[in-house]
Design a protein around this motif. Sequence first.
Motif, PDB file in Angstrom:
ATOM      1  N   PRO A  93       0.826  -1.213   0.000  1.00 10.15           N
ATOM      2  CA  PRO A  93       0.000   0.000   0.000  1.00 10.15           C
ATOM      3  C   PRO A  93       0.862   1.265   0.000  1.00 10.15           C
ATOM      4  CG  PRO A  93       0.105  -0.923   2.207  1.00 10.15           C
ATOM      5  CD  PRO A  93       0.786  -1.913   1.298  1.00 10.15           C
ATOM      6  N   VAL A  94       0.346   2.311  -0.640  1.00  7.41           N
ATOM      7  CA  VAL A  94       1.039   3.604  -0.656  1.00  7.41           C
ATOM      8  C   VAL A  94       0.535   4.432   0.517  1.00  7.41           C
ATOM      9  CG1 VAL A  94       1.463   5.708  -1.957  1.00  7.41           C
ATOM     10  CG2 VAL A  94       1.283   3.530  -3.152  1.00  7.41           C
ATOM     11  N   LYS A  95       1.478   4.920   1.318  1.00  5.86           N
ATOM     12  CA  LYS A  95       1.122   5.734   2.470  1.00  5.86           C
ATOM     13  C   LYS A  95       1.793   7.096   2.364  1.00  5.86           C
ATOM     14  CE  LYS A  95       0.717   1.756   5.606  1.00  5.86           C
ATOM     15  NZ  LYS A  95       1.213   1.148   6.866  1.00  5.86           N
ATOM     16  N   ILE A  96       1.124   8.118   2.879  1.00  3.51           N
ATOM     17  CA  ILE A  96       1.705   9.453   2.933  1.00  3.51           C
ATOM     18  C   ILE A  96       2.381   9.599   4.291  1.00  3.51           C
ATOM     19  CG2 ILE A  96       1.243  11.929   2.975  1.00  3.51           C
ATOM     20  CD1 ILE A  96      -1.088  11.425   1.090  1.00  3.51           C
ATOM     21  N   SER A  97       3.704   9.760   4.273  1.00  2.00           N
ATOM     22  CA  SER A  97       4.444   9.871   5.531  1.00  2.00           C
ATOM     23  C   SER A  97       4.642  11.317   5.962  1.00  2.00           C
ATOM     24  CB  SER A  97       5.812   9.192   5.409  1.00  2.00           C
ATOM     25  OG  SER A  97       6.592   9.807   4.400  1.00  2.00           O
ATOM     26  N   HIS A  98       4.823  12.236   4.996  1.00  3.07           N
ATOM     27  CA  HIS A  98       5.084  13.638   5.326  1.00  3.07           C
ATOM     28  C   HIS A  98       4.389  14.559   4.323  1.00  3.07           C
ATOM     29  CE1 HIS A  98       8.383  11.597   7.401  1.00  3.07           C
ATOM     30  NE2 HIS A  98       8.553  12.687   8.138  1.00  3.07           N
ATOM     31  N   TYR A  99       3.990  15.735   4.807  1.00  2.00           N
ATOM     32  CA  TYR A  99       3.472  16.798   3.955  1.00  2.00           C
ATOM     33  C   TYR A  99       4.398  18.011   4.057  1.00  2.00           C
ATOM     34  CZ  TYR A  99      -1.176  14.803   2.974  1.00  2.00           C
ATOM     35  OH  TYR A  99      -2.203  14.040   2.514  1.00  2.00           O
ATOM     36  N   PRO A 100       4.556  18.797   2.983  1.00  4.00           N
ATOM     37  CA  PRO A 100       5.375  20.001   3.061  1.00  4.00           C
ATOM     38  C   PRO A 100       4.627  21.147   3.752  1.00  4.00           C
ATOM     39  CG  PRO A 100       4.521  19.746   0.842  1.00  4.00           C
ATOM     40  CD  PRO A 100       4.093  18.516   1.602  1.00  4.00           C
ATOM     41  N   LEU A 156      10.816  35.055  -0.055  1.00  2.00           N
ATOM     42  CA  LEU A 156      11.620  33.915   0.384  1.00  2.00           C
ATOM     43  C   LEU A 156      10.688  32.864   0.965  1.00  2.00           C
ATOM     44  CD1 LEU A 156      14.468  32.697   0.923  1.00  2.00           C
ATOM     45  CD2 LEU A 156      14.348  33.742   3.190  1.00  2.00           C
ATOM     46  N   LEU A 157      10.732  31.653   0.397  1.00  9.21           N
ATOM     47  CA  LEU A 157       9.908  30.548   0.876  1.00  9.21           C
ATOM     48  C   LEU A 157      10.796  29.528   1.569  1.00  9.21           C
ATOM     49  CD1 LEU A 157       8.145  31.903  -1.371  1.00  9.21           C
ATOM     50  CD2 LEU A 157       7.203  29.638  -1.825  1.00  9.21           C
ATOM     51  N   ALA A 158      10.381  29.098   2.748  1.00  7.20           N
ATOM     52  CA  ALA A 158      11.116  28.079   3.493  1.00  7.20           C
ATOM     53  C   ALA A 158      10.167  26.914   3.760  1.00  7.20           C
ATOM     54  CB  ALA A 158      11.656  28.643   4.797  1.00  7.20           C
ATOM     55  N   THR A 159      10.545  25.725   3.286  1.00  5.75           N
ATOM     56  CA  THR A 159       9.673  24.546   3.371  1.00  5.75           C
ATOM     57  C   THR A 159      10.330  23.440   4.190  1.00  5.75           C
ATOM     58  OG1 THR A 159       8.701  25.027   1.206  1.00  5.75           O
ATOM     59  CG2 THR A 159       8.461  22.789   2.032  1.00  5.75           C
ATOM     60  N   VAL A 160       9.542  22.837   5.067  1.00  5.18           N
ATOM     61  CA  VAL A 160       9.975  21.656   5.818  1.00  5.18           C
ATOM     62  C   VAL A 160       8.941  20.564   5.588  1.00  5.18           C
ATOM     63  CG1 VAL A 160      11.196  22.977   7.586  1.00  5.18           C
ATOM     64  CG2 VAL A 160       8.787  22.416   7.926  1.00  5.18           C
ATOM     65  N   PHE A 161       9.317  19.317   5.862  1.00 13.90           N
ATOM     66  CA  PHE A 161       8.393  18.196   5.735  1.00 13.90           C
ATOM     67  C   PHE A 161       7.972  17.748   7.125  1.00 13.90           C
ATOM     68  CE2 PHE A 161      10.394  18.197   1.644  1.00 13.90           C
ATOM     69  CZ  PHE A 161       9.399  17.784   0.781  1.00 13.90           C
ATOM     70  N   LEU A 162       6.663  17.776   7.366  1.00 14.08           N
ATOM     71  CA  LEU A 162       6.121  17.403   8.674  1.00 14.08           C
ATOM     72  C   LEU A 162       5.365  16.077   8.560  1.00 14.08           C
ATOM     73  CD1 LEU A 162       4.717  20.855   9.846  1.00 14.08           C
ATOM     74  CD2 LEU A 162       6.954  19.850  10.319  1.00 14.08           C
ATOM     75  N   PRO A 163       5.448  15.234   9.595  1.00 12.51           N
ATOM     76  CA  PRO A 163       4.744  13.947   9.570  1.00 12.51           C
ATOM     77  C   PRO A 163       3.239  14.122   9.375  1.00 12.51           C
ATOM     78  CG  PRO A 163       6.333  14.012  11.365  1.00 12.51           C
ATOM     79  CD  PRO A 163       6.269  15.406  10.809  1.00 12.51           C
ATOM     80  N   ASN A 164       2.635  13.133   8.756  1.00 12.23           N
ATOM     81  CA  ASN A 164       1.192  13.151   8.520  1.00 12.23           C
ATOM     82  C   ASN A 164       0.460  12.809   9.811  1.00 12.23           C
ATOM     83  OD1 ASN A 164      -1.326  13.158   7.310  1.00 12.23           O
ATOM     84  ND2 ASN A 164      -1.104  11.112   6.443  1.00 12.23           N
ATOM     85  N   ASP A 165       0.498  13.757  10.731  1.00  9.08           N
ATOM     86  CA  ASP A 165      -0.086  13.593  12.061  1.00  9.08           C
ATOM     87  C   ASP A 165      -0.959  14.810  12.342  1.00  9.08           C
ATOM     88  OD1 ASP A 165      -0.497  13.798  14.928  1.00  9.08           O
ATOM     89  OD2 ASP A 165       1.079  12.300  15.183  1.00  9.08           O
ATOM     90  N   GLN A 166      -2.215  14.573  12.686  1.00 10.78           N
ATOM     91  CA  GLN A 166      -3.167  15.662  12.884  1.00 10.78           C
ATOM     92  C   GLN A 166      -2.724  16.625  13.973  1.00 10.78           C
ATOM     93  OE1 GLN A 166      -7.141  14.292  13.666  1.00 10.78           O
ATOM     94  NE2 GLN A 166      -8.075  16.281  13.249  1.00 10.78           N
ATOM     95  N   ASN A 167      -2.093  16.115  15.030  1.00 10.64           N
ATOM     96  CA  ASN A 167      -1.635  16.970  16.123  1.00 10.64           C
ATOM     97  C   ASN A 167      -0.516  17.906  15.669  1.00 10.64           C
ATOM     98  OD1 ASN A 167      -3.418  15.792  17.984  1.00 10.64           O
ATOM     99  ND2 ASN A 167      -1.965  14.143  18.437  1.00 10.64           N
ATOM    100  N   ILE A 168       0.382  17.385  14.835  1.00  6.53           N
ATOM    101  CA  ILE A 168       1.497  18.198  14.350  1.00  6.53           C
ATOM    102  C   ILE A 168       1.000  19.297  13.416  1.00  6.53           C
ATOM    103  CG2 ILE A 168       3.554  18.119  12.864  1.00  6.53           C
ATOM    104  CD1 ILE A 168       4.241  15.457  14.103  1.00  6.53           C
ATOM    105  N   TRP A 169      -0.122  19.053  12.742  1.00  4.85           N
ATOM    106  CA  TRP A 169      -0.662  20.048  11.827  1.00  4.85           C
ATOM    107  C   TRP A 169      -1.677  20.981  12.492  1.00  4.85           C
ATOM    108  CZ3 TRP A 169       0.555  21.426   6.865  1.00  4.85           C
ATOM    109  CH2 TRP A 169       1.546  20.680   6.261  1.00  4.85           C
ATOM    110  N   SER A 170      -1.661  21.019  13.814  1.00  8.33           N
ATOM    111  CA  SER A 170      -2.515  21.974  14.536  1.00  8.33           C
ATOM    112  C   SER A 170      -1.938  23.377  14.382  1.00  8.33           C
ATOM    113  CB  SER A 170      -2.599  21.603  16.017  1.00  8.33           C
ATOM    114  OG  SER A 170      -1.344  21.758  16.647  1.00  8.33           O
TER     115      SER A 170
END
Length: 273
Positions: A93-100, A156-170
């Motif tokens: 299965p394909v899973k999404i581990s991180h979002y930018p 200037l754009l600065a991008t990081v990859f954050l885990p696909n976790d609802q709490n982290i995306w609060s």
Amino acid sequence: MPLRGAYHFSGGKQALFDSLIKKIESTADGLYINRCEVLSIKKGKLIELTYMDKDGSASKIEADHLIVSTKWQNMHLVIDRKKKLNLSDFIRPVKISHYPFTIHLGVSPDCIPERMARHVAVISDVNKNIYDDNLIILESNAHEDAKNTSTAMIPLLATVFLPNDQNIWSKDHLSQTADSIIDRLEYFLPFLKENIKFFDIEESIKISQKQRDVVNPKYQMRNAFLSGFAAKKNKTKFGNVYLAGASLLADAGFEGEIISGINAAARVSGKME
């Protein structure tokens, strides 16, 4: 975001997109439709697609083949939810581990090195995993662009990859992440903080959340047993419907998005069997 290389097209990404639209519309049967909603797709020898335009008018289009993005929210119109179990999807299965997550800054050109490339990958700690809050991808306009503005301010754009976790995306955690990004850039851009002329964290959060359905996330899947690649087929159970998207070539990053589209077009043209 690319993981194996950074690319810049003359005029920016929009120029590349605009040239593609012109190429499509220049052909006899070329048609580009924007801001519409697909209502239904009838699959058969001919694909019959019904859509509603921005004015609320419904129209139909017929074609021999259909290429669909794996990110399309209405994928259920193409693939029946009651389809038979796909063994490949079950085993690999394909899973999404991180979002930018991207913060958008307006800075003085004085804090940007003259020879800094438009795209730069900054690693805060060489001993940590790059996905352990360690990789920052910078994107900026050239200094020549700033000379044409009265305020001489460079985006200037600065991008990081954050885990696909609802709490982290609060909202609270994203605000803390934004502050952390600026702090961690201090060793690379020591005069950044004092030269920030514009920074709206609320808008940066809104844009990143909206782009989750558009910008490539980081996919994760088990490699194939024989080839060792993290790749999936672009075929569907319908002989004239094909898929395109970075999730089909999870290891290839930005290149996977392009290659998957080329592969789908090759299927349609009969150049790939």
